[in-house]
Motif scaffolding. Structure first.
Motif, mmCIF file in Angstrom:
data_model
loop_
_atom_site.group_PDB
_atom_site.id
_atom_site.type_symbol
_atom_site.label_atom_id
_atom_site.label_comp_id
_atom_site.label_asym_id
_atom_site.label_seq_id
_atom_site.Cartn_x
_atom_site.Cartn_y
_atom_site.Cartn_z
ATOM 1 N N THR A 291 -7.813 2.092 -6.361
ATOM 2 C CA THR A 291 -6.589 1.288 -6.364
ATOM 3 C C THR A 291 -6.544 0.357 -5.153
ATOM 4 O OG1 THR A 291 -5.351 3.039 -5.219
ATOM 5 C CG2 THR A 291 -5.316 3.045 -7.621
ATOM 6 N N LEU A 292 -7.084 0.817 -4.033
ATOM 7 C CA LEU A 292 -7.124 -0.007 -2.834
ATOM 8 C C LEU A 292 -8.014 -1.232 -3.065
ATOM 9 C CD1 LEU A 292 -6.280 -0.335 0.090
ATOM 10 C CD2 LEU A 292 -8.133 1.209 0.756
ATOM 11 N N LEU B 215 -6.202 5.267 4.431
ATOM 12 C CA LEU B 215 -7.614 5.045 4.107
ATOM 13 C C LEU B 215 -8.118 3.738 4.698
ATOM 14 C CD1 LEU B 215 -7.888 6.187 0.372
ATOM 15 C CD2 LEU B 215 -9.145 7.147 2.309
ATOM 16 N N TRP C 249 -5.002 12.807 4.659
ATOM 17 C CA TRP C 249 -4.118 13.682 3.875
ATOM 18 C C TRP C 249 -3.493 14.765 4.740
ATOM 19 C CZ3 TRP C 249 -7.122 10.399 1.395
ATOM 20 C CH2 TRP C 249 -6.723 9.953 0.119
ATOM 21 N N LEU D 3 0.823 -1.206 0.000
ATOM 22 C CA LEU D 3 0.000 0.000 0.000
ATOM 23 C C LEU D 3 0.856 1.256 0.000
ATOM 24 C CD1 LEU D 3 -2.609 -1.038 2.733
ATOM 25 C CD2 LEU D 3 -2.828 -1.288 0.253
ATOM 26 N N SER D 4 0.346 2.268 -0.689
ATOM 27 C CA SER D 4 0.964 3.580 -0.598
ATOM 28 C C SER D 4 0.610 4.188 0.757
ATOM 29 C CB SER D 4 0.454 4.492 -1.718
ATOM 30 O OG SER D 4 -0.910 4.829 -1.493
ATOM 31 N N SER E 103 -6.583 18.969 -1.607
ATOM 32 C CA SER E 103 -7.022 17.756 -2.292
ATOM 33 C C SER E 103 -8.499 17.843 -2.647
ATOM 34 C CB SER E 103 -6.769 16.533 -1.404
ATOM 35 O OG SER E 103 -5.397 16.447 -1.059
ATOM 36 N N HIS F 181 -7.926 6.792 -4.912
ATOM 37 C CA HIS F 181 -7.193 5.914 -4.005
ATOM 38 C C HIS F 181 -8.039 4.724 -3.564
ATOM 39 C CE1 HIS F 181 -4.316 9.248 -3.832
ATOM 40 N NE2 HIS F 181 -3.473 8.400 -3.280
ATOM 41 N N TYR G 140 -1.122 6.836 1.476
ATOM 42 C CA TYR G 140 -2.516 7.242 1.600
ATOM 43 C C TYR G 140 -3.465 6.053 1.559
ATOM 44 C CZ TYR G 140 -0.760 11.974 1.052
ATOM 45 O OH TYR G 140 -0.087 13.157 1.230
ATOM 46 N N GLU G 141 -3.131 5.022 0.801
ATOM 47 C CA GLU G 141 -3.948 3.804 0.804
ATOM 48 C C GLU G 141 -3.937 3.174 2.192
ATOM 49 O OE1 GLU G 141 -3.065 2.586 -3.868
ATOM 50 O OE2 GLU G 141 -2.011 1.604 -2.224
ATOM 51 N N THR H 247 -9.698 12.707 -5.396
ATOM 52 C CA THR H 247 -8.477 12.101 -4.875
ATOM 53 C C THR H 247 -8.811 10.878 -4.032
ATOM 54 O OG1 THR H 247 -7.418 14.271 -4.802
ATOM 55 C CG2 THR H 247 -6.418 12.525 -3.499
#
Length: 235
Positions: free
Chosen positions: A200-201, A161, A183, A154-155, A189, A197, A157-158, A193
């Motif tokens: 992608t999550l 979240l 964030w 995970l990034s 943002s 995310h 921010y992911e 945004t």
């Protein structure tokens, strides 16, 4: 002891119906007709849950919610005659555990109360919770989240979240709330945004459990982690 339920409702007929339904189902209901009385009773003895009418004669229900939570963190179910989406969104953003519009079925409301109490139950002081299989395990020390035992790549921010969503399964977090919590500079943002995310999550979680839909979209409101995820994937 029977779970104590504080009812804050200015209509005696509705309050009587609620008290009867809750008492019949094994609860100990206490009724207050005003916000000031509710604050006094709440401070004197913390209840297991509060059923709170938004339209009180002396204090706005949303304001009373904030003042109650300054005393103790107790689950709250909002009750209101208003069915506007904005009221529901405001209540959920404040952190309400459920929201029931009038008219309602007393049996359904009692079922929701039981559901909220199960969801928010905490181990008794001095006890150790037995280990159990959970679909999502957050390791803050390693900044790692496992989904059904598999670590997710995970990034930053992911990670934030999913950690936020996993903190209260079933609770709907608005996009603004997620921006504020995850964030660094939410003002810079956009809602898109968060959507990007979340997309992608979801894709990364689908790689582990393709048949599941762990993150639910609530149109016009936000996102919630599904409460009905199985404790383990079928072999």
């Amino acid at each position: 002891m029977k779970p104590r339920i504080l009812i804050v409702e200015d209509e005696p007929g509705i309050a009587d119906t609620l008290q009867y339904a809750l008492r019949t189902d094994g609860f100990d209901p206490v009724w207050c007709a005003t916000g000031e009385e509710a604050l006094s009773r709440f401070a004197a003895q913390t209840p297991a849950l509060v059923i709170l009418d938004v339209g009180l004669p002396d204090i706005n229900g949303f304001e009373l919610f904030k003042r109650l939570h300054e005393i103790a963190d107790v689950p709250v179910v909002f009750l209101t005659a208003r069915n506007d989406e904005i009221d529901r969104v405001v209540g959920l953003e404040l952190g309400a555990d459920d929201y029931v519009p009038k008219p309602f079925s007393p049996r359904e409301l009692v079922a929701r109360v039981r559901s909220v109490l199960r969801r928010t139950a905490k181990p008794a002081p001095g006890t150790v919770a037995a280990p159990s299989a959970t679909p999502i395990q957050v390791d803050d020390g390693r900044r790692q989240i496992r989904f059904y035992g598999r670590p997710l790549e995970l990034s930053r921010y992911e990670y934030g979240l999913l950690k936020t969503l996993a903190s209260r399964p079933g609770h709907v977090f608005s996009r603004d709330t997620l921006l504020e919590r995850v964030w660094d500079d939410p003002g810079e943002s956009l809602d898109r945004t968060v959507d990007a995310h979340v997309k992608t999550l979801r894709a990364k979680m689908k790689l582990v459990a393709p048949e599941l839909d762990p993150i639910r979209t609530h149109r016009g409101t936000g996102y919630a982690l599904a409460e009905d995820l199985p404790p383990a994937l079928p072999v």
